[in-house]
Every structure is written in structure tokens, then in C-alpha cells.
Scaffold this motif. Sequence first.
Motif, PDB file in Angstrom:
ATOM      1  N   ALA A  30       0.974  -1.201  -0.002  1.00 14.41           N
ATOM      2  CA  ALA A  30      -0.074  -0.111   0.019  1.00 14.41           C
ATOM      3  C   ALA A  30       0.876   1.244  -0.006  1.00 14.41           C
ATOM      4  O   ALA A  30       0.724   2.314  -0.657  1.00 14.41           O
ATOM      5  CB  ALA A  30      -0.724  -0.073   1.170  1.00 14.41           C
ATOM      6  N   ALA A  31       1.856   1.319   0.819  1.00 19.54           N
ATOM      7  CA  ALA A  31       2.877   2.384   0.794  1.00 19.54           C
ATOM      8  C   ALA A  31       3.547   2.893  -0.421  1.00 19.54           C
ATOM      9  O   ALA A  31       3.598   3.822  -0.939  1.00 19.54           O
ATOM     10  CB  ALA A  31       3.980   2.056   1.761  1.00 19.54           C
ATOM     11  N   GLN A  32       3.770   1.919  -1.520  1.00 19.16           N
ATOM     12  CA  GLN A  32       4.210   1.911  -2.764  1.00 19.16           C
ATOM     13  C   GLN A  32       3.057   2.919  -3.651  1.00 19.16           C
ATOM     14  O   GLN A  32       3.486   3.508  -4.687  1.00 19.16           O
ATOM     15  CB  GLN A  32       4.574   0.770  -3.243  1.00 19.16           C
ATOM     16  N   TYR A  33       1.931   2.866  -3.239  1.00 18.67           N
ATOM     17  CA  TYR A  33       0.914   3.473  -3.907  1.00 18.67           C
ATOM     18  C   TYR A  33       0.323   4.633  -3.101  1.00 18.67           C
ATOM     19  O   TYR A  33      -0.777   5.145  -3.742  1.00 18.67           O
ATOM     20  CB  TYR A  33      -0.162   2.669  -4.377  1.00 18.67           C
ATOM     21  N   GLY A  34       1.091   4.707  -2.095  1.00 20.47           N
ATOM     22  CA  GLY A  34       0.430   6.123  -1.382  1.00 20.47           C
ATOM     23  C   GLY A  34      -0.974   5.965  -0.684  1.00 20.47           C
ATOM     24  O   GLY A  34      -1.615   6.663  -0.566  1.00 20.47           O
ATOM     25  N   LEU A  35      -1.293   4.492  -0.408  1.00 19.38           N
ATOM     26  CA  LEU A  35      -2.442   4.130   0.161  1.00 19.38           C
ATOM     27  C   LEU A  35      -2.276   4.006   1.769  1.00 19.38           C
ATOM     28  O   LEU A  35      -1.449   3.646   2.244  1.00 19.38           O
ATOM     29  CB  LEU A  35      -3.063   3.064  -0.308  1.00 19.38           C
ATOM     30  N   ASP A  36      -3.581   3.999   2.355  1.00 15.67           N
ATOM     31  CA  ASP A  36      -3.673   3.448   3.699  1.00 15.67           C
ATOM     32  C   ASP A  36      -3.484   2.200   3.901  1.00 15.67           C
ATOM     33  O   ASP A  36      -4.093   1.271   3.427  1.00 15.67           O
ATOM     34  CB  ASP A  36      -4.841   4.131   4.512  1.00 15.67           C
ATOM     35  N   GLY A  37      -2.358   1.596   4.610  1.00 12.85           N
ATOM     36  CA  GLY A  37      -2.132   0.193   4.751  1.00 12.85           C
ATOM     37  C   GLY A  37      -3.330  -0.521   5.446  1.00 12.85           C
ATOM     38  O   GLY A  37      -3.427  -1.616   5.011  1.00 12.85           O
ATOM     39  N   ALA A  38      -3.900  -0.096   6.521  1.00 15.40           N
ATOM     40  CA  ALA A  38      -5.041  -0.644   7.169  1.00 15.40           C
ATOM     41  C   ALA A  38      -6.128  -0.963   6.286  1.00 15.40           C
ATOM     42  O   ALA A  38      -6.583  -1.966   6.419  1.00 15.40           O
ATOM     43  CB  ALA A  38      -5.224   0.099   8.450  1.00 15.40           C
ATOM     44  N   GLU A  39      -6.711   0.075   5.441  1.00 15.79           N
ATOM     45  CA  GLU A  39      -7.629   0.087   4.675  1.00 15.79           C
ATOM     46  C   GLU A  39      -7.275  -0.997   3.540  1.00 15.79           C
ATOM     47  O   GLU A  39      -8.181  -1.771   3.294  1.00 15.79           O
ATOM     48  CB  GLU A  39      -7.921   1.376   4.002  1.00 15.79           C
ATOM     49  N   VAL A  40      -6.401  -1.028   2.957  1.00 20.20           N
ATOM     50  CA  VAL A  40      -5.974  -2.127   2.058  1.00 20.20           C
ATOM     51  C   VAL A  40      -5.854  -3.454   2.651  1.00 20.20           C
ATOM     52  O   VAL A  40      -6.595  -4.429   1.824  1.00 20.20           O
ATOM     53  CB  VAL A  40      -4.492  -1.357   1.261  1.00 20.20           C
ATOM     54  N   TYR A  41      -5.299  -3.556   3.564  1.00 20.68           N
ATOM     55  CA  TYR A  41      -5.379  -5.005   4.228  1.00 20.68           C
ATOM     56  C   TYR A  41      -6.565  -5.502   4.560  1.00 20.68           C
ATOM     57  O   TYR A  41      -7.104  -6.433   4.286  1.00 20.68           O
ATOM     58  CB  TYR A  41      -4.578  -4.928   5.656  1.00 20.68           C
ATOM     59  N   ALA A  42      -7.357  -4.432   4.963  1.00 17.63           N
ATOM     60  CA  ALA A  42      -9.079  -4.955   5.378  1.00 17.63           C
ATOM     61  C   ALA A  42      -9.627  -5.495   4.058  1.00 17.63           C
ATOM     62  O   ALA A  42     -10.422  -6.418   4.072  1.00 17.63           O
ATOM     63  CB  ALA A  42      -9.692  -3.766   5.956  1.00 17.63           C
ATOM     64  N   THR A  43      -9.382  -4.694   2.882  1.00 21.37           N
ATOM     65  CA  THR A  43      -9.828  -5.328   1.727  1.00 21.37           C
ATOM     66  C   THR A  43      -9.308  -6.576   1.266  1.00 21.37           C
ATOM     67  O   THR A  43     -10.200  -7.589   0.821  1.00 21.37           O
ATOM     68  CB  THR A  43      -9.801  -3.993   0.471  1.00 21.37           C
ATOM     69  N   ALA A  44      -8.121  -6.541   1.574  1.00 19.98           N
ATOM     70  CA  ALA A  44      -7.308  -7.770   1.088  1.00 19.98           C
ATOM     71  C   ALA A  44      -7.953  -9.197   1.755  1.00 19.98           C
ATOM     72  O   ALA A  44      -7.896 -10.082   1.195  1.00 19.98           O
ATOM     73  CB  ALA A  44      -5.628  -7.586   1.262  1.00 19.98           C
TER      74      ALA A  44
END
Length: 207
Positions: A30-44
Motif C-alpha cells: 500500500a505504501a508504494q501506492y500512497g495508500l492507507d495500509g490498514a484500509e488496503v489490508y482490510a480489503t485484501a
Amino acid sequence: MTCIKYVLFDVDGTLMDAVENQRRVWHAWAAQYGLDGAEVYATALRTRPVETFAAVVPDADPDECLALLHALEDEDVRTGSYAAFEGAAELLAGLPADRWALVTSNYEHRVRGRFERTGLPMPELVIDAASVAEGKPSPVPYLTAAEKLGADPAECLVIEDAPSGVRSGLDAGMTVWTVNTPAPHPDAHRHFPTLAEAAPHIAAALG
């Protein structure tokens, strides 16, 4: 009742605790795309990678997204800190090598790397993400394992922790036990809070 002759294990969450590893990998991705890690992980946690990419970076090239994810996962195999669940090594070492298999949504080279680092024995058969066209919750992964073992699905005991894996095993016509979750899956045939508690019953079922 059909006799159990084979045991098919999921890997992450069943034999090996990889939750923190998966979280760290997705946060780094997520950091590589400038995204919030917690939100991305919740989606994953709810979707397959390609679906995660579509949800969080819809304009990005999915192949590039997947390549980055795979690179981060491979690095985690080399440098990450993780452990097998209590009882896993003793259980697997006590099973005949041709009577059990791994059925994982991960890739075999990562599984082998983790098993080598944690001292877990490998079976003769691994059905991984590259082995099948459809992943869990499709029954295809577990049916493929049964076919390659020369087993009737009814002779197979599936050990799982995730709802998608439970559905995969059940739809394959197999007996399914769940481990390492506080509450049982409503459709699983049997539940154990930990793998260590399940281990003697798994050995006895095969024995």
C-alpha cells in the motif's frame, strides 16, 4: 462411514501463523501506492489480490500490482519472522508422507521456504495457486489433490481455518475440520480451538 485415508492441510492460518506477515506485506504494498495500509489490508482479507487491486487502485496495471505483491511476499519468505503453530511439526512428522498433502492459495516455492525455515516436513504433494485454474472457495483445489493422490474425496479429511477453505473442502465432498479459530464454522464437521488440540485426533483419524 467411509474410512479416512488422506489428510489435506491448508497452510497459512492452519499450520503456520502468517497473519502478521500478510499484514506487513500488504502495508508495504500500500505504501508504494500512497495508500492507507490498514484500509488496503482490510480489503485484501475479503478479496483475492486481483479484486483488491481493482478496489483500491482501479487505474493501475494489475500485472504490475501483482508483480510488486509477489516481490514483497518473496522477500518476506527470506527475511520475515514467523512460526509454525504448536504441534504442527510433530503431527506432520508422524504422518506417512504419501498420505497427506498441502492445499494452499500461496505458491509452492514460498511454502517450501517457510517450511525449511521453521523445520516443518514437506509432503510429496503440494497443490498451490499455480496448480489450479480456480482457487478456494471453489472445490477444484481439494478435488485436484484427491485426484493426484488417487483418493476418493470421501476418504479425505481437510484441515482448515478460513471460511473459503471450509467451503472448498465441503463442496469437494470431504470431511472438514476447523482449527485455530475461536468459533467453529457452522458447516464444518468438527472444530478445535487450536491445531495442537486437533493433532491427536487427526493422527487417530488417519491411523
